[in-house]
Design a protein around this motif. Structure first.
Motif, short mmCIF file in Angstrom:
data_model
loop_
_atom_site.label_atom_id
_atom_site.label_comp_id
_atom_site.label_asym_id
_atom_site.label_seq_id
_atom_site.Cartn_x
_atom_site.Cartn_y
_atom_site.Cartn_z
N UNK A 421 0.81 -1.22 0.00
CA UNK A 421 0.00 0.00 0.00
C UNK A 421 0.84 1.27 0.00
N UNK A 422 1.86 1.31 0.85
CA UNK A 422 2.61 2.56 1.06
C UNK A 422 4.01 2.49 0.48
N UNK A 423 4.26 1.54 -0.38
CA UNK A 423 5.63 1.29 -0.81
C UNK A 423 6.25 2.51 -1.50
N UNK A 424 5.50 3.22 -2.33
CA UNK A 424 6.05 4.40 -3.00
C UNK A 424 6.29 5.54 -2.03
N UNK A 425 5.54 5.55 -0.92
CA UNK A 425 5.68 6.64 0.05
C UNK A 425 6.90 6.50 0.93
N UNK A 426 7.62 5.39 0.80
CA UNK A 426 8.91 5.27 1.49
C UNK A 426 9.86 6.36 1.01
N UNK A 427 9.67 6.84 -0.22
CA UNK A 427 10.55 7.87 -0.77
C UNK A 427 10.36 9.21 -0.06
N UNK A 428 9.23 9.40 0.62
CA UNK A 428 9.04 10.63 1.39
C UNK A 428 9.92 10.67 2.62
N UNK A 429 10.28 9.51 3.13
CA UNK A 429 11.04 9.42 4.37
C UNK A 429 12.52 9.12 4.17
N UNK A 430 12.84 8.45 3.07
CA UNK A 430 14.20 7.95 2.90
C UNK A 430 14.78 8.38 1.56
N UNK A 431 16.08 8.67 1.57
CA UNK A 431 16.79 9.00 0.34
C UNK A 431 17.06 7.73 -0.46
N UNK A 432 17.50 7.89 -1.69
CA UNK A 432 17.85 6.72 -2.50
C UNK A 432 18.99 5.94 -1.86
N UNK A 433 19.92 6.64 -1.22
CA UNK A 433 21.01 5.95 -0.53
C UNK A 433 20.47 5.11 0.63
N UNK A 434 19.51 5.68 1.37
CA UNK A 434 18.88 4.93 2.46
C UNK A 434 18.23 3.66 1.93
N UNK A 435 17.46 3.81 0.85
CA UNK A 435 16.73 2.66 0.30
C UNK A 435 17.70 1.62 -0.27
N UNK A 436 18.81 2.09 -0.85
CA UNK A 436 19.83 1.16 -1.36
C UNK A 436 20.43 0.35 -0.21
N UNK A 437 20.64 1.02 0.93
CA UNK A 437 21.19 0.32 2.10
C UNK A 437 20.21 -0.74 2.59
N UNK A 438 18.91 -0.38 2.64
CA UNK A 438 17.90 -1.35 3.04
C UNK A 438 17.87 -2.54 2.08
N UNK A 439 17.98 -2.25 0.79
CA UNK A 439 17.98 -3.32 -0.21
C UNK A 439 19.17 -4.25 -0.01
N UNK A 440 20.33 -3.67 0.27
CA UNK A 440 21.53 -4.48 0.49
C UNK A 440 21.36 -5.38 1.72
N UNK A 441 20.75 -4.82 2.76
CA UNK A 441 20.51 -5.61 3.97
C UNK A 441 19.53 -6.74 3.69
N UNK A 442 18.46 -6.43 2.97
CA UNK A 442 17.49 -7.48 2.62
C UNK A 442 18.16 -8.58 1.80
N UNK A 443 19.07 -8.18 0.90
CA UNK A 443 19.69 -9.16 0.01
C UNK A 443 20.61 -10.13 0.76
N UNK A 444 21.10 -9.72 1.92
CA UNK A 444 21.92 -10.64 2.73
C UNK A 444 21.06 -11.82 3.17
#
Length: 469
Positions: A421-444
């Protein structure tokens, strides 16, 4: 993906009676508590043990098949739908309380245990499980862990992460690991804390160690009725500023009050614009003085009336008016969508005003019922899902409300999760660098991206679901 072959292999592991694949049965699992977001799985499987969950996850991961763990399906953000198809791993059969360890004030449970069952089992020993979502009669602990669920009493007691000390965890590749245990301490990285609230994207909980909280010596529950939301909101801020932390501090607005009154005839006045349900708990000594202090704050802010429950029966009746509020809305609308933002308590009045402005702008009735004590608002948008124009308006209105929460220093979810539901709204709170870090953590944890894909973290393509920026 050869869905038929995968289903056959899973049937060989679990037994054919524990694999659903006919379209009619699968329709039950195409949505969660929000029917607006739908995705049909290719199959639904029902493991009964950790080893079976492990085997199913390993099979799906090796075959490149998406898989999503699911509990009671009471979630409100599309978190348990099969957004990219594949297999839903339904944990309903893993529903045992494995151990009630009163000496260590904890219980070990499986993920399909209904939240309220723990308190029912612990009550004769003088304990309960503190997090109590409004859906606690139906929602399961595994889902609570996935969403880091809250509830009315988390103002004082905290949310799920504050009450879970250990997890048995099936990694997306099928490996079984342990995070934490019966001890509340943490050595090294807090992987338990990371897993809680990860919305099923880092693996699947198959055993959960929860804290048991001693039952309070006494309760004091008050219901204050106001002729304006502003006065009720001001009461919330002044109560917390006084230094008192109630066990819960819940608010309902006129639309909710009207629906509840029509359904249950609690005796709310016809001109009530807002109601606060305030509960204190703890030692009996001093409780009357605290209750009178809060009642005086209510009266100072022009409360029309302040009612104090005189018995456990009256207390339960007052709580019924709150916990059955969502069900009562079914009498006045075909469908509703519940939003979930958090704002600083001092910004509640202006946020509520903004919600009403959005309601008027889009011509969408919006009821408000929320955990006012911690600023967790739940605007409920009422509409007819069969009307595409209303659906579009509801999503646009929801987006405006979420933006308003962020603009006053809040966030876009307090307990319902991001889901789809709110997946696109994560961009309101986090920068692309933030989201990239989350993605890297998920990928582990989830390198193939098959464990509950399409949730929490937006990718390069705009989501087909929910609200859009």
């Amino acid at each position: 993906m050869d869905a038929e072959r995968i289903a056959n292999e899973m049937a060989a592991i679990l037994g054919s009676e524990n694999v659903l694949r006919d379209p009619v049965s699968l329709m039950t699992y195409e949505s969660d508590g929000v029917t607006l977001y739908k995705a049909m799985p290719h199959a639904v499987v029902f493991p009964s043990t950790t080893d079976e969950v492990s085997a199913v996850a390993r099979l799906a991961n090796n075959a490149g098949v998406p898989f999503t763990a699911r509990g009671a399906g009471t979630g409100l953000s599309g978190g348990a739908i099969a957004a990219e198809g594949g297999v839903i791993i339904a944990l309903n059969k893993m529903n045992r309380i494995l151990e009630l360890d009163i000496d260590n004030r904890c219980a070990v449970v499986e993920p399909g245990v209904v939240n309220l069952w723990i308190s029912d089992a612990a009550e004769p020993h003088g304990y309960h499980y503190a997090p109590d979502p409004s859906s606690q009669k139906a929602c399961t602990i595994g889902g609570n862990v996935a969403e880091n669920s809250g509830g009315p009493h988390t103002l004082k007691r905290g949310v799920t992460v504050n009450h879970v000390t250990g997890l048995e965890w099936v990694m997306p590749d099928g490996e079984i690991v342990q995070f934490g245990g019966k001890s509340d301490g943490c050595v090294g990285y807090d992987l338990r804390g990371l897993a809680i609230g990860s919305e099923g994207t880092l693996g699947i909980a198959t055993k959960i160690v929860v804290k048991l909280t001693p039952n309070p010596q006494t309760h004091k529950t008050l219901l204050a009725v106001f002729d304006s939301m502003q006065n009720a909101s001001q009461t919330v801020s002044e109560t917390i500023a006084s230094g008192m932390i109630p066990a819960s501090l819940e608010m309902m607005d006129r639309l909710i009050i009207g629906a509840v009154e029509e359904a249950f005839q609690f005796g709310f006045p016809e001109d009530a614009e807002a109601a606060l349900l305030i509960e204190l708990d703890g030692l009996e000594a001093g409780m009357e003085a605290q209750a009178e202090q809060i009642a005086e704050i209510c009266r100072k802010n022009k409360a029309q009336s302040v009612q104090v429950a005189r018995s456990e029966e009256e207390r339960q009746l007052l709580w019924k008016s709150r916990k059955q509020a969502f069900g009562a809305l079914g009498r006045i609308a075909k469908d509703y969508l519940t939003q979930d933002g958090v704002v600083p308590r001092t910004r509640l009045p202006e946020t509520v005003t903004e919600v009403y402005r959005v309601s008027e702008k889009y011509g969408i009735p919006i009821a408000n019922v929320f955990h006012a004590g911690d600023g967790n608002i739940h605007p409920v948008l009422l509409f007819d899902q069969s009307d595409p124009e209303q659906v579009e308006k509801v999503l646009e209105a929801s987006g405006e409300i979420m933006r308003a929460c962020v603009e006053v220093g809040g966030v876009i979810t307090g307990e319902h999760g991001i889901g789809v539901e709110k997946i696109e709204f994560m961009r309101l709170l986090f920068s692309e660098n933030d989201l990239d870090l989350m993605t890297s953590l998920r990928d582990v944890f989830n390198p193939n991206g098959l464990c509950n894909p399409g949730k929490i973290i937006p990718d390069d393509e705009p989501s087909q679901w929910g609200m859009t920026l």
